[in-house]
Design an enzyme around this catalytic site. Structure first.
Site, PDB file in Angstrom:
ATOM      1  N   TYR A   1       0.870  -1.179   0.000  1.00  0.00           N
ATOM      2  CA  TYR A   1       0.000   0.000   0.000  1.00  0.00           C
ATOM      3  C   TYR A   1       0.904   1.225   0.000  1.00  0.00           C
ATOM      4  O   TYR A   1       0.870   2.059   0.899  1.00  0.00           O
ATOM      5  CB  TYR A   1      -0.941  -0.005   1.218  1.00  0.00           C
TER       6      TYR A   1
HETATM    7  C1  LIG Z   1      -7.801  -2.704  -6.040  1.00  0.00           C
HETATM    8  C2  LIG Z   1      -6.590  -3.208  -5.326  1.00  0.00           C
HETATM    9  C3  LIG Z   1      -6.694  -4.308  -4.494  1.00  0.00           C
HETATM   10  C4  LIG Z   1      -5.593  -4.816  -3.823  1.00  0.00           C
HETATM   11  N1  LIG Z   1      -5.724  -5.924  -3.033  1.00  0.00           N
HETATM   12  C5  LIG Z   1      -4.644  -6.450  -2.426  1.00  0.00           C
HETATM   13  C6  LIG Z   1      -4.727  -7.651  -1.660  1.00  0.00           C
HETATM   14  O1  LIG Z   1      -5.788  -8.254  -1.540  1.00  0.00           O
HETATM   15  N2  LIG Z   1      -3.615  -8.131  -1.075  1.00  0.00           N
HETATM   16  C7  LIG Z   1      -2.408  -7.500  -1.188  1.00  0.00           C
HETATM   17  O2  LIG Z   1      -1.423  -7.986  -0.638  1.00  0.00           O
HETATM   18  N3  LIG Z   1      -2.288  -6.371  -1.908  1.00  0.00           N
HETATM   19  C8  LIG Z   1      -3.366  -5.837  -2.536  1.00  0.00           C
HETATM   20  N4  LIG Z   1      -3.230  -4.701  -3.283  1.00  0.00           N
HETATM   21  C9  LIG Z   1      -1.899  -4.062  -3.380  1.00  0.00           C
HETATM   22  C10 LIG Z   1      -1.031  -4.776  -4.430  1.00  0.00           C
HETATM   23  O3  LIG Z   1      -0.495  -5.954  -3.890  1.00  0.00           O
HETATM   24  C11 LIG Z   1       0.113  -3.859  -4.885  1.00  0.00           C
HETATM   25  O4  LIG Z   1      -0.404  -2.697  -5.449  1.00  0.00           O
HETATM   26  C12 LIG Z   1       1.047  -4.578  -5.858  1.00  0.00           C
HETATM   27  O5  LIG Z   1       2.252  -3.874  -5.927  1.00  0.00           O
HETATM   28  C13 LIG Z   1       0.422  -4.708  -7.218  1.00  0.00           C
HETATM   29  O6  LIG Z   1       1.223  -5.417  -8.119  1.00  0.00           O
HETATM   30  P1  LIG Z   1       1.042  -5.149  -9.689  1.00  0.00           P
HETATM   31  O7  LIG Z   1       1.986  -5.999 -10.425  1.00  0.00           O
HETATM   32  O8  LIG Z   1      -0.399  -5.230 -10.023  1.00  0.00           O
HETATM   33  O9  LIG Z   1       1.426  -3.607  -9.755  1.00  0.00           O
HETATM   34  P2  LIG Z   1       2.464  -2.748 -10.615  1.00  0.00           P
HETATM   35  O10 LIG Z   1       1.919  -1.360 -10.500  1.00  0.00           O
HETATM   36  O11 LIG Z   1       2.683  -3.303 -11.957  1.00  0.00           O
HETATM   37  O12 LIG Z   1       3.790  -2.871  -9.788  1.00  0.00           O
HETATM   38  C14 LIG Z   1       3.922  -2.474  -8.437  1.00  0.00           C
HETATM   39  C15 LIG Z   1       5.390  -2.187  -8.119  1.00  0.00           C
HETATM   40  O13 LIG Z   1       6.183  -3.339  -8.377  1.00  0.00           O
HETATM   41  C16 LIG Z   1       7.105  -3.090  -9.442  1.00  0.00           C
HETATM   42  N5  LIG Z   1       7.057  -4.251 -10.336  1.00  0.00           N
HETATM   43  C17 LIG Z   1       6.054  -4.594 -11.179  1.00  0.00           C
HETATM   44  N6  LIG Z   1       6.364  -5.722 -11.816  1.00  0.00           N
HETATM   45  C18 LIG Z   1       7.569  -6.104 -11.359  1.00  0.00           C
HETATM   46  C19 LIG Z   1       8.405  -7.214 -11.664  1.00  0.00           C
HETATM   47  N7  LIG Z   1       8.055  -8.126 -12.563  1.00  0.00           N
HETATM   48  N8  LIG Z   1       9.599  -7.306 -11.010  1.00  0.00           N
HETATM   49  C20 LIG Z   1       9.958  -6.377 -10.098  1.00  0.00           C
HETATM   50  N9  LIG Z   1       9.216  -5.305  -9.790  1.00  0.00           N
HETATM   51  C21 LIG Z   1       8.020  -5.180 -10.410  1.00  0.00           C
HETATM   52  C22 LIG Z   1       6.614  -1.832 -10.122  1.00  0.00           C
HETATM   53  O14 LIG Z   1       7.654  -1.149 -10.777  1.00  0.00           O
HETATM   54  C23 LIG Z   1       6.006  -1.074  -8.970  1.00  0.00           C
HETATM   55  O15 LIG Z   1       7.020  -0.449  -8.225  1.00  0.00           O
HETATM   56  C24 LIG Z   1      -4.326  -4.182  -3.968  1.00  0.00           C
HETATM   57  C25 LIG Z   1      -4.223  -3.073  -4.813  1.00  0.00           C
HETATM   58  C26 LIG Z   1      -5.337  -2.570  -5.485  1.00  0.00           C
HETATM   59  C27 LIG Z   1      -5.203  -1.379  -6.377  1.00  0.00           C
END
Ligand SMILES: Cc1cc2nc3c(=O)[nH]c(=O)nc-3n(C[C@H](O)[C@H](O)[C@H](O)COP(=O)(O)OP(=O)(O)OC[C@H]3O[C@@H](n4cnc5c(N)ncnc54)[C@H](O)[C@@H]3O)c2cc1C
Ligand SMILES: *[C@@H]1O[C@H](CO)[C@@H](O)[C@H](O)[C@H]1NC(C)=O
Ligand SMILES: *[C@@H]1O[C@H](CO)[C@@H](O)[C@H](O)[C@H]1NC(C)=O
Length: 553
Positions: A481
């Site tokens: 978060y």
């Molecule tokens: C609607 C919503 C619901 C959520 N529910 C939960 C939940 O139930 N449980 C929970 O734990 N969290 C939850 N989250 C938070 C979520 O875990 C984080 O936002 C997480 O970082 C999302 O990963 P992403 O790949 O979708 O995001 P991205 O925005 O793609 O990446 C997040 C971060 O990680 C980096 N990153 C992305 N891909 C990689 C990679 N392959 N290698 C290294 N770094 C990378 C990005 O540069 C960025 O800094 C929720 C978020 C939202 C918006």
């Protein structure tokens, strides 16, 4: 970018209008040629030629659609927010390696996006470096489930919902304990921990990773053995975008029963919500590990008193077992909620996933394969960990503050069970024994209002109000978060690692020191960086090369 360099001696002679013209036209030329140079570099560093169609620049009609595709926080898509020079969507793991090598060579700042759910848009916006590009892993999304070995290899661009679907497709009695929201990208999600409705039984997603493949700062692909235990430790909870690019995770599957029970029971203030929530705080972390009851709190219309508001507390639960056993446990441990047989829905694990994610009943599990997000909003969020129950007077003050905001939302998430059994240093995620529950505060709004600041101030005030009731020294926060109010890395600062102790210890407690050491070892030049990435501890060498060599940015 040297094209843009104008000797400061001549600057005063150039009329400001001419300067603006010169800058904007040459920026365009420079970006087009940077894209060309990047493509050429990729081809020089790849076994197979990289198709032109994997690039998308702002002058391409599909650019906005692609940029917005997985981006969750609409605040970071506004016109005033910096845009990438281009988006590169690799089709092969080796393209990711080449992208690291080439962005290093061409000195273009790189952001990596898997599912795009970052709370502060860090995967698709850089507020501190320009130019920047996005490496979008959306096309690297295979999921290979092997029930015999009780494991799955999943690619970073897959959503967690796709992972759940592919597991359930092969077995009704296997699952994986990660996020509740099914459009999360496993790349970013698991790097920050990944909690969900089975955390009290099996821990976090990151606790159940057994191997990984990453691209490091030198463009090498490393598995667990090759990267070593320090780096393998850091990527399981140390947060995304700091240590390398995750290509694949190897996940350990967990057993789930063929019948799972879910329920949602809401209580308003008129229905004793405050007293019941006070009791929930005392039992939520001690309940049977098969039971996960979170509380979703918002402001609702008061059905008793027309035109007035009330606070609604919805107890939203998943139980790894049948309704009979659930009712027995609830009767013994939490009778105050008054759960009845007709509140309970018995279903399969995969359908319980859909229920908890908020899909309407009857939605087929195939919806998970669309990988579409369900929560696109202008929003700001914060988190807290609670180690002692908040007294009823504290809760009453909290309700007053919720009434001040249009769309406030809180989600209270129980800990205990397996979360309390795993040591604080096992992986970087440190919020373990002693945590009763986690609070997430959210406020969402519509663009039309044009008054973002009011919402940002409201949530700050709420956060201040909560200070005496939540964990202290440090006041803990969940790295997934992401909250930039806690502090950001100054560009090119050699003291970032000192300033970072503030937010670093909130996210990682005592593990922050080890994260700094791993970062310094694996990425001393700070190639993988963003507003809140783990900074390296500078050596005199990295200091010399850390400063900007460009004329304008
Ligand atoms: C609607 C919503 C619901 C959520 N529910 C939960 C939940 O139930 N449980 C929970 O734990 N969290 C939850 N989250 C938070 C979520 O875990 C984080 O936002 C997480 O970082 C999302 O990963 P992403 O790949 O979708 O995001 P991205 O925005 O793609 O990446 C997040 C971060 O990680 C980096 N990153 C992305 N891909 C990689 C990679 N392959 N290698 C290294 N770094 C990378 C990005 O540069 C960025 O800094 C929720 C978020 C939202 C918006
Ligand atoms: C525009 O971007 C898409 C990818 O989103 C790509 O397939 C297409 O080739 C691009 N067109 C041009 C003219 O660059
Ligand atoms: C940071 O760099 C400046 C010069 O740019 C130097 O004077 C200072 O001592 C450095 N600080 C640390 C903590 O290394």
């Amino acid at each position: 970018m040297r094209v843009l360099f104008i000797n400061p001696k001549y600057k005063s002679f150039v009329s400001s209008l001419f300067l603006v013209f010169l800058l904007s036209s040459s920026t365009w030329v420079a970006s087009a040629s940077l894209q060309e140079s990047f493509l050429q570099c990729l081809n020089e560093n790849s076994q197979f030629s990289v198709p032109y169609s994997t690039f998308c620049a702002p002058n391409n009609a599909t650019f906005n659609t692609l940029l917005q595709s997985s981006a969750q926080n609409l605040r970071y898509l506004e016109a005033s927010v910096p845009k990438p020079l281009f988006i590169f969507t690799p089709l092969l793991d080796s393209n990711v390696q080449a992208a690291v090598i080439c962005s290093k060579q061409l000195k273009i700042h790189l952001r990596v996006r898997s599912g795009g759910h970052d709370y502060e848009g860090l995967s698709y916006v850089s507020q501190i470096e320009s130019p920047f590009i996005i490496l979008d892993l959306a096309k690297l999304r295979s999921v290979k489930v092997d029930i015999d070995s009780n494991s799955a290899w999943v690619q970073a661009g897959a959503t967690i919902g796709e992972v759940y679907y592919r597991i359930a497709e092969k077995s009704k009695v296997h699952g994986f304990p990660a996020g509740l929201c099914t459009s999360l990208g496993v790349g970013g999600h698991i790097t920050g921990g990944a909690y969900g409705s089975m955390m009290r039984k099996y821990g976090l997603g990151a606790d159940n990773v057994v191997d990984a493949r990453i691209v490091d700062a030198n463009g090498r692909i490393l598995d667990r053995e090759a990267m070593g235990e320090d780096l393998f430790w850091a990527i399981r909870g140390g947060g995304g975008g700091s240590f390398g690019i995750i290509l694949w995770w190897k996940l350990n599957l967990v057993p789930v029963p063929s019948i799972v029970t879910v329920f949602t029971v809401a209580k308003t203030l008129e229905q004793d919500a405050t007293k019941i929530l006070y009791k929930w705080q005392q039992v939520a972390d001690k309940l049977d590990e098969d039971l996960f009851i979170r509380v979703i709190i918002n402001v609702a219309a008061n059905t008793d008193k027309k035109g007035q508001k009330t606070v609604s507390t919805a107890y939203n639960a998943q139980f790894l077992g049948n309704a009979n056993r659930l009712l027995k446990i609830m009767g013994e441990s939490f009778p105050e909620l008054g759960l009845t047989r007709k509140d309970c829905i018995e279903t399969s694990w995969i359908k319980s996933v859909l229920y908890i994610a908020g899909y309407p009943s009857g939605t087929p599990p195939e919806v998970l394969l669309q990988g579409k997000s369900t929560f696109k909003n202008f929003f700001k969020a914060k988190s807290d960990f609670v180690r002692d129950p908040i007294p009823e007077t504290g809760l009453e003050g909290l309700w007053k503050r919720l009434y001040e905001e249009e769309s406030p939302l809180m989600i209270w998430n129980p800990y205990g069970g397996m979360m309390a059994k795993i040591s604080e240093t096992q992986i970087p995620f440190p919020h373990r024994r002693g945590v009763l529950y986690k609070i997430q505060y959210l406020t969402t709004w519509q663009k039309e209002e044009g008054n973002e600041d009011r919402h940002l101030q409201w949530i700050k005030k709420l956060y201040n109000y909560m200070a005496p009731y939540v964990s202290q020294l440090p006041r803990e926060a969940y790295v997934n978060y992401r909250d930039l109010d806690l502090g950001i890395n100054e560009k090119n600062s050699n003291t970032s690692y000192i300033e970072a102790i503030g937010w670093g210890t909130r996210y990682f407690r005592q593990n922050f020191g080890r994260l700094l050491r791993v970062k310094t070892k694996v990425d001393p030049d700070n190639f993988f960086r963003h507003e809140q990435s783990i900074p390296p501890i500078p050596t005199s060498e990295s200091l010399r090369f850390g400063s900007s060599e460009r004329g304008f940015d």
